[in-house]
Write a protein that holds these residues in place. Structure first.
Motif, PDB file in Angstrom:
ATOM      1  N   CYS A  71     114.947  13.488  14.523  1.00 24.76           N
ATOM      2  CA  CYS A  71     114.548  14.713  13.485  1.00 24.76           C
ATOM      3  C   CYS A  71     114.514  15.272  14.334  1.00 24.76           C
ATOM      4  CB  CYS A  71     113.101  14.375  13.214  1.00 24.76           C
ATOM      5  SG  CYS A  71     112.222  15.287  12.003  1.00 24.76           S
ATOM      6  N   MET A  72     113.967  15.616  15.278  1.00 22.36           N
ATOM      7  CA  MET A  72     114.646  16.858  16.088  1.00 22.36           C
ATOM      8  C   MET A  72     116.341  17.409  16.412  1.00 22.36           C
ATOM      9  SD  MET A  72     113.270  17.530  20.398  1.00 22.36           S
ATOM     10  CE  MET A  72     114.787  16.892  21.211  1.00 22.36           C
ATOM     11  N   LEU A  73     116.494  15.886  16.667  1.00 24.52           N
ATOM     12  CA  LEU A  73     118.642  16.827  17.117  1.00 24.52           C
ATOM     13  C   LEU A  73     118.824  17.341  15.623  1.00 24.52           C
ATOM     14  CD1 LEU A  73     119.787  13.577  18.929  1.00 24.52           C
ATOM     15  CD2 LEU A  73     119.880  15.875  19.543  1.00 24.52           C
ATOM     16  N   ALA A  74     118.000  16.318  14.155  1.00 24.55           N
ATOM     17  CA  ALA A  74     118.717  17.096  13.071  1.00 24.55           C
ATOM     18  C   ALA A  74     118.293  18.265  12.623  1.00 24.55           C
ATOM     19  CB  ALA A  74     118.410  15.968  12.187  1.00 24.55           C
ATOM     20  N   TRP A  75     117.168  18.744  13.411  1.00 24.84           N
ATOM     21  CA  TRP A  75     116.529  19.921  12.660  1.00 24.84           C
ATOM     22  C   TRP A  75     116.978  21.314  13.637  1.00 24.84           C
ATOM     23  CZ3 TRP A  75     114.389  21.690   8.875  1.00 24.84           C
ATOM     24  CH2 TRP A  75     114.002  21.027   7.727  1.00 24.84           C
ATOM     25  N   SER A  76     117.586  20.339  15.068  1.00 23.99           N
ATOM     26  CA  SER A  76     118.365  21.361  15.976  1.00 23.99           C
ATOM     27  C   SER A  76     120.345  21.582  15.837  1.00 23.99           C
ATOM     28  CB  SER A  76     118.472  21.170  17.563  1.00 23.99           C
ATOM     29  OG  SER A  76     118.207  19.831  17.580  1.00 23.99           O
ATOM     30  N   ASP A 130     124.150  12.268  -6.474  1.00 26.46           N
ATOM     31  CA  ASP A 130     123.656  11.004  -6.965  1.00 26.46           C
ATOM     32  C   ASP A 130     123.754  10.046  -5.855  1.00 26.46           C
ATOM     33  OD1 ASP A 130     123.812  12.139  -8.754  1.00 26.46           O
ATOM     34  OD2 ASP A 130     125.025  11.658  -9.210  1.00 26.46           O
ATOM     35  N   ASP A 131     124.567   9.657  -4.944  1.00 31.12           N
ATOM     36  CA  ASP A 131     124.189   8.851  -3.449  1.00 31.12           C
ATOM     37  C   ASP A 131     123.874   9.101  -3.155  1.00 31.12           C
ATOM     38  OD1 ASP A 131     126.111   7.057  -5.471  1.00 31.12           O
ATOM     39  OD2 ASP A 131     128.247   8.260  -4.494  1.00 31.12           O
ATOM     40  N   VAL A 132     123.252   9.908  -1.943  1.00 34.15           N
ATOM     41  CA  VAL A 132     122.056  10.369  -0.652  1.00 34.15           C
ATOM     42  C   VAL A 132     120.899  10.095  -0.640  1.00 34.15           C
ATOM     43  CG1 VAL A 132     120.951  12.280   0.095  1.00 34.15           C
ATOM     44  CG2 VAL A 132     123.528  12.365  -0.634  1.00 34.15           C
ATOM     45  N   PRO A 133     120.838   8.903   0.161  1.00 33.42           N
ATOM     46  CA  PRO A 133     119.253   7.623   0.085  1.00 33.42           C
ATOM     47  C   PRO A 133     118.352   8.674  -0.078  1.00 33.42           C
ATOM     48  CG  PRO A 133     121.068   7.809   1.780  1.00 33.42           C
ATOM     49  CD  PRO A 133     121.479   8.760   0.874  1.00 33.42           C
ATOM     50  N   ARG A 134     117.572   8.531  -0.111  1.00 37.53           N
ATOM     51  CA  ARG A 134     116.176   9.063  -1.032  1.00 37.53           C
ATOM     52  C   ARG A 134     115.014   7.539  -0.656  1.00 37.53           C
ATOM     53  NH1 ARG A 134     118.897  11.920  -4.271  1.00 37.53           N
ATOM     54  NH2 ARG A 134     118.906  14.030  -3.482  1.00 37.53           N
ATOM     55  N   ILE A 135     114.174   8.229   0.035  1.00 36.22           N
ATOM     56  CA  ILE A 135     113.117   7.745   0.301  1.00 36.22           C
ATOM     57  C   ILE A 135     111.967   8.101  -0.635  1.00 36.22           C
ATOM     58  CG2 ILE A 135     110.652   7.124   1.885  1.00 36.22           C
ATOM     59  CD1 ILE A 135     112.606   7.614   4.269  1.00 36.22           C
ATOM     60  N   GLN A 136     112.204   6.511  -1.718  1.00 36.17           N
ATOM     61  CA  GLN A 136     110.669   7.259  -3.048  1.00 36.17           C
ATOM     62  C   GLN A 136     110.168   6.323  -2.658  1.00 36.17           C
ATOM     63  OE1 GLN A 136     113.656   6.326  -5.909  1.00 36.17           O
ATOM     64  NE2 GLN A 136     114.797   8.224  -5.645  1.00 36.17           N
ATOM     65  N   LYS A 161     125.527  20.314   3.370  1.00 35.71           N
ATOM     66  CA  LYS A 161     124.735  20.053   1.860  1.00 35.71           C
ATOM     67  C   LYS A 161     124.501  18.344   3.446  1.00 35.71           C
ATOM     68  CE  LYS A 161     126.566  20.764  -2.565  1.00 35.71           C
ATOM     69  NZ  LYS A 161     127.715  19.888  -2.688  1.00 35.71           N
ATOM     70  N   ILE A 162     124.871  17.937   4.045  1.00 39.42           N
ATOM     71  CA  ILE A 162     124.906  16.930   4.987  1.00 39.42           C
ATOM     72  C   ILE A 162     123.183  16.810   5.302  1.00 39.42           C
ATOM     73  CG2 ILE A 162     125.789  14.504   5.886  1.00 39.42           C
ATOM     74  CD1 ILE A 162     128.429  15.002   4.455  1.00 39.42           C
ATOM     75  N   LEU A 163     123.589  17.924   6.120  1.00 42.50           N
ATOM     76  CA  LEU A 163     122.624  17.844   7.715  1.00 42.50           C
ATOM     77  C   LEU A 163     121.300  18.536   6.499  1.00 42.50           C
ATOM     78  CD1 LEU A 163     124.319  19.734  10.104  1.00 42.50           C
ATOM     79  CD2 LEU A 163     123.299  17.520  10.298  1.00 42.50           C
ATOM     80  N   ARG A 164     121.757  19.063   5.936  1.00 45.99           N
ATOM     81  CA  ARG A 164     120.209  19.425   4.814  1.00 45.99           C
ATOM     82  C   ARG A 164     119.353  18.364   4.744  1.00 45.99           C
ATOM     83  NH1 ARG A 164     120.003  23.823   0.247  1.00 45.99           N
ATOM     84  NH2 ARG A 164     120.879  21.676  -0.438  1.00 45.99           N
ATOM     85  N   GLN A 191     118.285  15.547   7.446  1.00 48.90           N
ATOM     86  CA  GLN A 191     117.083  16.638   7.876  1.00 48.90           C
ATOM     87  C   GLN A 191     115.740  16.279   7.113  1.00 48.90           C
ATOM     88  OE1 GLN A 191     117.790  20.550   7.112  1.00 48.90           O
ATOM     89  NE2 GLN A 191     118.474  20.830  10.050  1.00 48.90           N
ATOM     90  N   ALA A 192     116.002  16.053   5.673  1.00 44.35           N
ATOM     91  CA  ALA A 192     114.825  15.702   4.950  1.00 44.35           C
ATOM     92  C   ALA A 192     114.518  14.062   4.811  1.00 44.35           C
ATOM     93  CB  ALA A 192     115.085  16.422   3.596  1.00 44.35           C
TER      94      ALA A 192
END
Length: 190
Positions: A41-46, A67-73, A165-168, A171-172
């Motif tokens: 998480c720290m690496l992704a945000w930095s 559409d294919d981006v994984p999300r935790i639901q 877009k991928i980094l954003r 991060q989420a």
């Protein structure tokens, strides 16, 4: 016949009482997962790509890149009750997401830029994702057998926007995954 079922249920009771439908050996090391997910998480945000500030437009549904981006639901069982009942569904969703992002970070979208070479932020992200993914991969289980879409080759002019877009999105995703592991470490560790 009824007696053997009762004995079988009594043998399985300790696992289900601990919220596990599988043996203790396949449950994750929650504390280690918490460390790795917080680092990720720290690496992704930095991870800032050298381009200055760029505002990305809000995406309306139906865009092929989202559409294919994984999300935790909610239905993934990553909430506190779902983790207590059976954490495997949630961990499998996190694992699939990590495989997805690992493929993206290794794709042509992130290769070829001098700032993205070894020991840069993307290389560190890639290594951190690999570490957490390996922790989640139970011995004898092959979650990767499920199809994870391979990234479509991109054009050079698309890569800057796609990276952002991928980094954003990453991060989420890792922010939620880090919360899952923090909760697991605090409440589900032996």
């Amino acid at each position: 016949m009824l007696g053997s079922r009762a004995v079988l249920l009594l043998l399985l009771l300790p696992w289900t009482a601990q919220g596990r439908a599988v043996s203790e050996d396949s449950s994750p090391a929650w504390a280690r997962g918490q460390q790795l997910s917080q680092q990720l998480c720290m690496l992704a945000w930095s991870a800032h790509l050298p381009m200055g500030h760029v505002d990305l437009p809000r995406e309306e549904g139906g865009d092929e890149t989202t559409d294919d981006v994984p999300r935790i639901q909610c239905e993934d069982g990553c909430d506190p009750q779902g983790l207590r009942d059976n954490s495997q569904s949630c961990l499998q969703r996190i694992h699939r997401g990590l495989v997805f992002y690992e493929k993206l970070l290794g794709s042509d979208i992130f290769t070829g830029e001098p700032s993205l070479f070894p020991d840069g932020p993307v290389d560190q992200l890639h290594a951190s994702i690999l570490g957490l993914r390996e922790l989640l991969q139970p011995k004898g289980h092959h979650w990767e057998a499920e199809q994870t879409p391979s990234p479509i080759p991109s054009q050079p002019w698309q890569r800057l926007l796609l990276r952002l877009k991928i980094l954003r999105s990453l991060q989420a995703f890792v922010a939620v995954a880090a919360r899952v592991f923090a909760h697991g470490a605090a409440t589900l560790s032996p």
